[in-house]
Design a protein around this motif. Structure first.
Motif, PDB file in Angstrom:
ATOM      1  N   SER A   1       0.820  -1.220   0.000  1.00  0.00           N
ATOM      2  CA  SER A   1       0.000   0.000   0.000  1.00  0.00           C
ATOM      3  C   SER A   1       0.850   1.264   0.000  1.00  0.00           C
ATOM      4  N   SER A   2       2.112   1.130   0.354  1.00  0.00           N
ATOM      5  CA  SER A   2       2.998   2.294   0.437  1.00  0.00           C
ATOM      6  C   SER A   2       3.554   2.605  -0.946  1.00  0.00           C
ATOM      7  N   SER A   3       2.761   3.355  -1.720  1.00  0.00           N
ATOM      8  CA  SER A   3       3.163   3.705  -3.081  1.00  0.00           C
ATOM      9  C   SER A   3       2.821   5.166  -3.351  1.00  0.00           C
ATOM     10  N   ARG A   4       3.523   5.746  -4.295  1.00  0.00           N
ATOM     11  CA  ARG A   4       3.256   7.141  -4.667  1.00  0.00           C
ATOM     12  C   ARG A   4       1.817   7.300  -5.147  1.00  0.00           C
ATOM     13  N   LYS A   5       1.360   6.372  -5.952  1.00  0.00           N
ATOM     14  CA  LYS A   5      -0.014   6.429  -6.472  1.00  0.00           C
ATOM     15  C   LYS A   5      -1.021   6.503  -5.334  1.00  0.00           C
ATOM     16  N   ASN A   6      -0.876   5.622  -4.344  1.00  0.00           N
ATOM     17  CA  ASN A   6      -1.822   5.594  -3.224  1.00  0.00           C
ATOM     18  C   ASN A   6      -1.747   6.869  -2.390  1.00  0.00           C
ATOM     19  N   VAL A   7      -0.537   7.357  -2.175  1.00  0.00           N
ATOM     20  CA  VAL A   7      -0.370   8.566  -1.355  1.00  0.00           C
ATOM     21  C   VAL A   7      -1.063   9.751  -2.010  1.00  0.00           C
ATOM     22  N   LEU A   8      -0.828   9.959  -3.294  1.00  0.00           N
ATOM     23  CA  LEU A   8      -1.445  11.095  -3.981  1.00  0.00           C
ATOM     24  C   LEU A   8      -2.956  10.926  -4.068  1.00  0.00           C
ATOM     25  N   HIS A   9      -3.393   9.707  -4.241  1.00  0.00           N
ATOM     26  CA  HIS A   9      -4.832   9.415  -4.308  1.00  0.00           C
ATOM     27  C   HIS A   9      -5.514   9.745  -2.983  1.00  0.00           C
ATOM     28  N   VAL A  10      -4.932   9.302  -1.876  1.00  0.00           N
ATOM     29  CA  VAL A  10      -5.584   9.534  -0.583  1.00  0.00           C
ATOM     30  C   VAL A  10      -5.556  11.015  -0.210  1.00  0.00           C
ATOM     31  N   LEU A  11      -4.478  11.708  -0.543  1.00  0.00           N
ATOM     32  CA  LEU A  11      -4.420  13.136  -0.224  1.00  0.00           C
ATOM     33  C   LEU A  11      -5.443  13.929  -1.030  1.00  0.00           C
ATOM     34  N   GLY A  12      -5.539  13.638  -2.318  1.00  0.00           N
ATOM     35  CA  GLY A  12      -6.515  14.329  -3.150  1.00  0.00           C
ATOM     36  C   GLY A  12      -7.939  14.044  -2.720  1.00  0.00           C
ATOM     37  N   ALA A  13      -8.204  12.785  -2.379  1.00  0.00           N
ATOM     38  CA  ALA A  13      -9.549  12.406  -1.945  1.00  0.00           C
ATOM     39  C   ALA A  13      -9.902  13.016  -0.592  1.00  0.00           C
ATOM     40  N   LEU A  14      -8.929  13.064   0.325  1.00  0.00           N
ATOM     41  CA  LEU A  14      -9.192  13.661   1.637  1.00  0.00           C
ATOM     42  C   LEU A  14      -9.491  15.149   1.486  1.00  0.00           C
ATOM     43  N   GLU A  15      -8.732  15.825   0.652  1.00  0.00           N
ATOM     44  CA  GLU A  15      -8.996  17.249   0.426  1.00  0.00           C
ATOM     45  C   GLU A  15     -10.407  17.461  -0.118  1.00  0.00           C
ATOM     46  N   ALA A  16     -10.777  16.700  -1.155  1.00  0.00           N
ATOM     47  CA  ALA A  16     -12.107  16.861  -1.756  1.00  0.00           C
ATOM     48  C   ALA A  16     -13.207  16.566  -0.752  1.00  0.00           C
ATOM     49  N   THR A  17     -12.999  15.547   0.073  1.00  0.00           N
ATOM     50  CA  THR A  17     -14.008  15.161   1.062  1.00  0.00           C
ATOM     51  C   THR A  17     -14.162  16.240   2.131  1.00  0.00           C
ATOM     52  N   LEU A  18     -13.055  16.807   2.582  1.00  0.00           N
ATOM     53  CA  LEU A  18     -13.137  17.858   3.597  1.00  0.00           C
ATOM     54  C   LEU A  18     -13.792  19.127   3.034  1.00  0.00           C
ATOM     55  N   LEU A  19     -13.492  19.445   1.793  1.00  0.00           N
ATOM     56  CA  LEU A  19     -14.173  20.585   1.168  1.00  0.00           C
ATOM     57  C   LEU A  19     -15.673  20.331   1.097  1.00  0.00           C
ATOM     58  N   ARG A  20     -16.031  19.100   0.774  1.00  0.00           N
ATOM     59  CA  ARG A  20     -17.450  18.726   0.684  1.00  0.00           C
ATOM     60  C   ARG A  20     -18.121  18.817   2.051  1.00  0.00           C
ATOM     61  N   HIS A  21     -17.338  18.649   3.107  1.00  0.00           N
ATOM     62  CA  HIS A  21     -17.874  18.747   4.472  1.00  0.00           C
ATOM     63  C   HIS A  21     -17.825  20.179   5.009  1.00  0.00           C
ATOM     64  N   GLY A  22     -17.462  21.126   4.166  1.00  0.00           N
ATOM     65  CA  GLY A  22     -17.535  22.526   4.557  1.00  0.00           C
ATOM     66  C   GLY A  22     -16.282  23.091   5.184  1.00  0.00           C
ATOM     67  N   LEU A  23     -15.162  22.332   5.172  1.00  0.00           N
ATOM     68  CA  LEU A  23     -13.928  22.848   5.757  1.00  0.00           C
ATOM     69  C   LEU A  23     -13.199  23.716   4.737  1.00  0.00           C
ATOM     70  N   LYS A  24     -12.815  24.905   5.125  1.00  0.00           N
ATOM     71  CA  LYS A  24     -12.049  25.793   4.257  1.00  0.00           C
ATOM     72  C   LYS A  24     -10.571  25.413   4.341  1.00  0.00           C
ATOM     73  N   LEU A  25     -10.001  25.083   3.207  1.00  0.00           N
ATOM     74  CA  LEU A  25      -8.580  24.738   3.186  1.00  0.00           C
ATOM     75  C   LEU A  25      -7.984  25.158   1.852  1.00  0.00           C
ATOM     76  N   PRO A  26      -6.660  25.282   1.778  1.00  0.00           N
ATOM     77  CA  PRO A  26      -6.011  25.717   0.537  1.00  0.00           C
ATOM     78  C   PRO A  26      -6.041  24.614  -0.519  1.00  0.00           C
ATOM     79  N   ALA A  27      -7.006  24.721  -1.419  1.00  0.00           N
ATOM     80  CA  ALA A  27      -7.228  23.653  -2.402  1.00  0.00           C
ATOM     81  C   ALA A  27      -5.979  23.402  -3.240  1.00  0.00           C
ATOM     82  N   GLY A  28      -5.635  22.129  -3.351  1.00  0.00           N
ATOM     83  CA  GLY A  28      -4.519  21.709  -4.189  1.00  0.00           C
ATOM     84  C   GLY A  28      -3.170  21.710  -3.512  1.00  0.00           C
TER      85      GLY A  28
END
Length: 417
Positions: A372-399
């Motif tokens: 599971s420790s791969s670049r693909k997985n790391v970038l995937h989880v970070l991008g998905a976490l950001e999108a999910t938090l934005l969807r939950h109303g958290l203001k964060l620096p997108a991208g």
């Protein structure tokens, strides 16, 4: 009559502290034909597995083999085989699994003494050495990497002091073996217990361990041979020496040692397909190389840390004690942590973990272990976490989170995990 569908587990990106994704080559190995446990072709595989485990634990110990059962079986096998009622055992606790070692030792009848560090920190080795000096235990049992808090305890000084004081030093390396350095001999560890379902990227079901001759002497003093295998001439040291017999049959290391020795004294039916899996997982690990594997885990852990910080989120725990393969994130105020985890799973197919005890509902834990420790997985989880938090109303620096991780991979950020 009810009819059941074909088994079809959904595909997941598993970024928990275990279990993790399994290398397809390991899954392929599990599909191979079953051999009898005393077939020379199978016992050759057993011997090869022992050889590879010596390389994994970086040890010259004769005894390196798996206990059939999940990682907890290895912890319990070592403790129940070593601890006699009334033995004084010191357990330094800095997370959930120190409490587990305490509970197992108590069930073995030990006089257990604990010292505790705040969750999110580890011990200064001198604190543990001071407790050894004060309480004079027969055995010290300690966790190397606490997945509950994302912290890793330095062990070398403690191991050397235990050896000077003739105290047995037993280490739970379930979360660290195969992902970060574990040097059994150099750190003077007497017994090390691991697991398959974390950095080794093998399904849960075996607990590889190693122990030295100091441990073996205690096992032999408590050894007994199972009644159905015993001949009239068999020597029973446990009854002759007055030492208590090991309380468990299945988890009796003295008997398991005979099973893994050239004597092949029958103990249980070996988990054939799991042994295939462990052997293949170890082969893949050694093909990659220990140092290269440690570097991969450090880099991916550092990329997650950078990404989380790039989003403006707070990490939990002491930076100096950070476990490279588990990143703990404080759940932002006003955010439903379980709702975020559910969205990650349902919409992105990604699983991350919550936590236990005093940290339940306070942190998320992202694992970056083994396959599971791969670049693909790391970038995937970070991008998905950001999108999910934005969807939950958290203001964060997108991208910014993914960009920070990419900086680590580009060598713009120092890898310090």
């Amino acid at each position: 009559m009810k009819r059941y569908k074909d088994l079809a587990p959904p595909p997941r990106t598993i970024m928990t502290p275990g279990p993790v994704e399994v290398d397809p080559r390991v899954l392929r190995a599990m599909s191979y034909p079953i051999l009898g446990q005393f077939d020379p072709a199978f016992t050759d595989l057993m011997n090869e597995t022992m050889e590879m485990l010596r390389e994994l634990f970086v040890t010259g110990n004769q005894w390196c083999y798996p206990v059939d059962g999940t990682s907890r079986s290895g912890l319990e096998a070592v403790l129940v085989s070593l601890i006699e009622p009334g033995d004084r055992v010191l357990v330094p606790i800095y997370g959930r699994f120190g409490h587990l070692l305490t509970e197992i030792a108590e069930r073995c009848g030990a006089e257990v003494i604990t010292i505790e560090a705040e969750w999110g920190t580890v011990f200064d080795p001198e604190q543990v050495i001071g407790a050894i000096r004060q309480y004079r235990p027969a055995l010290v049992a300690m966790v190397h990497g606490e997945t509950s808090t994302g912290c890793m305890q330095p062990l070398q000084e403690i191991g050397h002091y235990c050896r000077e004081m003739d105290v047995l030093f037993v280490v739970d390396a379930v979360a660290t073996i195969g992902g970060v350095p574990v040097y059994a001999d150099d750190w003077k560890i007497d017994a090390v217990m691991g697991g398959t379902q974390k950095c080794l990227s093998v399904p849960a079901g075996m607990a590889p361990l190693t122990y030295n001759d100091r441990i073996e002497r205690k096992l032999l003093a408590r050894k007994s041979i199972e009644r159905g295998l015993r001949s009239a001439s068999d020597f029973q040291p446990a009854s002759v020496s007055g030492r208590s017999r090991i309380a468990s049959n299945y988890l009796d290391l003295a008997q398991l040692q005979d099973y893994w020795s050239p004597a092949r004294l029958n103990h249980h039916t070996e988990a054939t397909s799991m042994l295939y899996a462990l052997r293949e997982g170890l082969r893949i690990l050694l093909e990659e190389g220990l140092e290269a594997r440690f570097a991969r885990h450090r880099e991916n852990g550092a990329a997650i840390v950078a990404g989380v910080r790039g989003m403006g989120l707070q990490l939990f725990g002491n930076d100096e004690a950070r476990l490279p393969v588990v990143t703990c994130i404080e759940i932002p105020a006003g955010i439903d942590g379980e709702s975020v985890r559910s969205m990650l799973l349902e919409d992105f197919g990604i699983e991350i973990a919550s936590s236990f005890g005093p940290l339940k509902g306070r942190i998320w834990r992202i694992g970056s272990m083994g396959y599971s420790s791969s670049r693909k997985n790391v970038l995937h989880v970070l991008g998905a976490l950001e999108a999910t938090l934005l969807r939950h109303g958290l203001k964060l620096p997108a991208g910014e989170g993914v960009q920070a991780a990419l900086d680590v991979y580009a060598g713009k950020e120092e890898v310090t995990c």
